[in-house]
Design a protein around this motif. Structure first.
Motif, PDB file in Angstrom:
ATOM      1  N   LYS A  49       0.856  -1.182   0.000  1.00 34.67           N
ATOM      2  CA  LYS A  49       0.000   0.000   0.000  1.00 34.67           C
ATOM      3  C   LYS A  49       0.891   1.230   0.000  1.00 34.67           C
ATOM      4  O   LYS A  49       1.929   1.248   0.654  1.00 34.67           O
ATOM      5  CB  LYS A  49      -0.883   0.053   1.246  1.00 34.67           C
ATOM      6  N   ASP A  51       0.289   5.265   0.769  1.00 36.54           N
ATOM      7  CA  ASP A  51      -0.680   6.227   1.301  1.00 36.54           C
ATOM      8  C   ASP A  51      -2.079   5.625   1.392  1.00 36.54           C
ATOM      9  O   ASP A  51      -3.081   6.236   1.026  1.00 36.54           O
ATOM     10  CB  ASP A  51      -0.691   7.518   0.472  1.00 36.54           C
ATOM     11  N   GLY A  52      -2.150   4.378   1.857  1.00 36.61           N
ATOM     12  CA  GLY A  52      -3.416   3.703   2.090  1.00 36.61           C
ATOM     13  C   GLY A  52      -4.060   3.066   0.878  1.00 36.61           C
ATOM     14  O   GLY A  52      -5.084   2.413   0.995  1.00 36.61           O
ATOM     15  N   LYS A  53      -3.468   3.243  -0.298  1.00 32.35           N
ATOM     16  CA  LYS A  53      -4.042   2.675  -1.520  1.00 32.35           C
ATOM     17  C   LYS A  53      -3.252   1.444  -1.950  1.00 32.35           C
ATOM     18  O   LYS A  53      -2.019   1.467  -1.989  1.00 32.35           O
ATOM     19  CB  LYS A  53      -4.034   3.706  -2.648  1.00 32.35           C
ATOM     20  N   LYS A 156       5.547  -0.515   8.208  1.00 30.89           N
ATOM     21  CA  LYS A 156       5.276   0.758   7.555  1.00 30.89           C
ATOM     22  C   LYS A 156       6.593   1.499   7.422  1.00 30.89           C
ATOM     23  O   LYS A 156       7.423   1.457   8.333  1.00 30.89           O
ATOM     24  CB  LYS A 156       4.297   1.586   8.381  1.00 30.89           C
ATOM     25  N   LYS A 162       5.537  10.001   1.997  1.00 31.49           N
ATOM     26  CA  LYS A 162       4.591   8.955   1.615  1.00 31.49           C
ATOM     27  C   LYS A 162       4.707   7.810   2.620  1.00 31.49           C
ATOM     28  O   LYS A 162       5.790   7.503   3.104  1.00 31.49           O
ATOM     29  CB  LYS A 162       4.889   8.425   0.219  1.00 31.49           C
ATOM     30  N   GLU A 165       3.401   0.629   2.991  1.00 30.82           N
ATOM     31  CA  GLU A 165       3.145  -0.503   3.870  1.00 30.82           C
ATOM     32  C   GLU A 165       3.403  -1.795   3.098  1.00 30.82           C
ATOM     33  O   GLU A 165       2.956  -1.942   1.964  1.00 30.82           O
ATOM     34  CB  GLU A 165       1.708  -0.491   4.360  1.00 30.82           C
TER      35      GLU A 165
END
Length: 175
Positions: A49, A51-53, A156, A162, A165
Motif C-alpha cells: 500500500k 498512502d493507504g491505496k 510501515k 509517503k 506498507e
C-alpha cells in the motif's frame, strides 16, 4: 455405487481446495496477491500500500538470477532482501541470528528499509517512525537441519512524506 460416490466426493473436494488455495495465474512471481493463511497472520503473497491505496506488487523468483527473497546470516546478523518490480528492494536488517527461531518479533528487534524506490528521492525509506507497526513472524525454522525458513514480515515505512506498507510472505533457505 458407494465407491463411485466416494471417488466423486474426493475429486470435488480436491478441486474446491485447489481453487481456494491456488496462486494467481497473472502473478509473475512465486508470491501471489496476499491471502491470509488459516493458521496464522502471514499472507501467501505480497500486499503493498502507498498512502493507504493498494498497489500491485510482484516479486519475481528468481530476480535477475538471484534468490528472491534472499535470506542470510552474516557475522551473526540475519537479514532478508525482497525485490519488488513496483516498489524497490525491501530489506529486513540487523536481526540477531541467535534469536532466529519460531515466533513473532517486534520491530525494535530489526530495521526495515526500502531501497531503489520510486517513492523516495532520498533513495532509502525507513521504518524508524513505525517500529511499533513492524513484525517478523517465523512460522518454521530449524538451524540444525535444512535451515528453511517460512514466515512473513510487515511494516510501515516513511518515504519522503509517503507512507509505504508491506505485508509479505517469505520462504526459502537461510544461507
Amino acid at each position: 455405487m458407494v465407491k463411485k460416490h466416494l471417488t466423486i466426493t474426493i475429486l470435488a473436494t480436491t478441486v474446491l481446495t485447489a481453487c481456494a488455495t491456488g496462486s494467481d495465474p497473472n502473478s509473475s512471481s512465486g508470491l501471489s496477491p496476499s491471502r491470509l493463511s488459516s493458521s496464522n497472520n502471514c499472507p501467501t503473497g505480497v500486499t503493498l500500500k502507498v498512502d493507504g491505496k493498494m498497489v500491485e506488487a510482484t516479486a519475481p523468483n528468481p530476480f535477475g538470477g538471484l534468490r528472491n527473497p534472499g535470506m542470510e546470516i552474516n557475522n551473526g546478523i540475519f537479514s532478508i532482501g525482497l525485490v519488488t518490480k513496483e516498489a524497490g528492494t525491501f530489506d529486513l536488517l540487523d536481526f540477531e541470528a541467535v534469536n532466529l527461531r519460531t515466533g513473532t518479533f517486534a520491530g525494535d528487534k530489526f530495521r526495515l528499509t526500502l531501497d531503489y524506490s520510486p517513492y523516495s528521492e532520498e533513495g532509502t525509506c525507513t521504518n524508524t517512525k513505525y517500529k511499533h507497526d513492524s513484525k517478523l513472524i517465523v512460522e518454521k525454522y530449524n538451524a540444525d537441519t535444512d535451515r528453511k525458513l517460512e514466515g512473513c514480515f510487515y511494516g510501515k515505512l516513511e518515504c519522503d512524506g509517503k507512507l509505504v506498507e508491506i505485508n509479505t510472505a517469505v520462504s526459502g533457505v537461510v544461507f
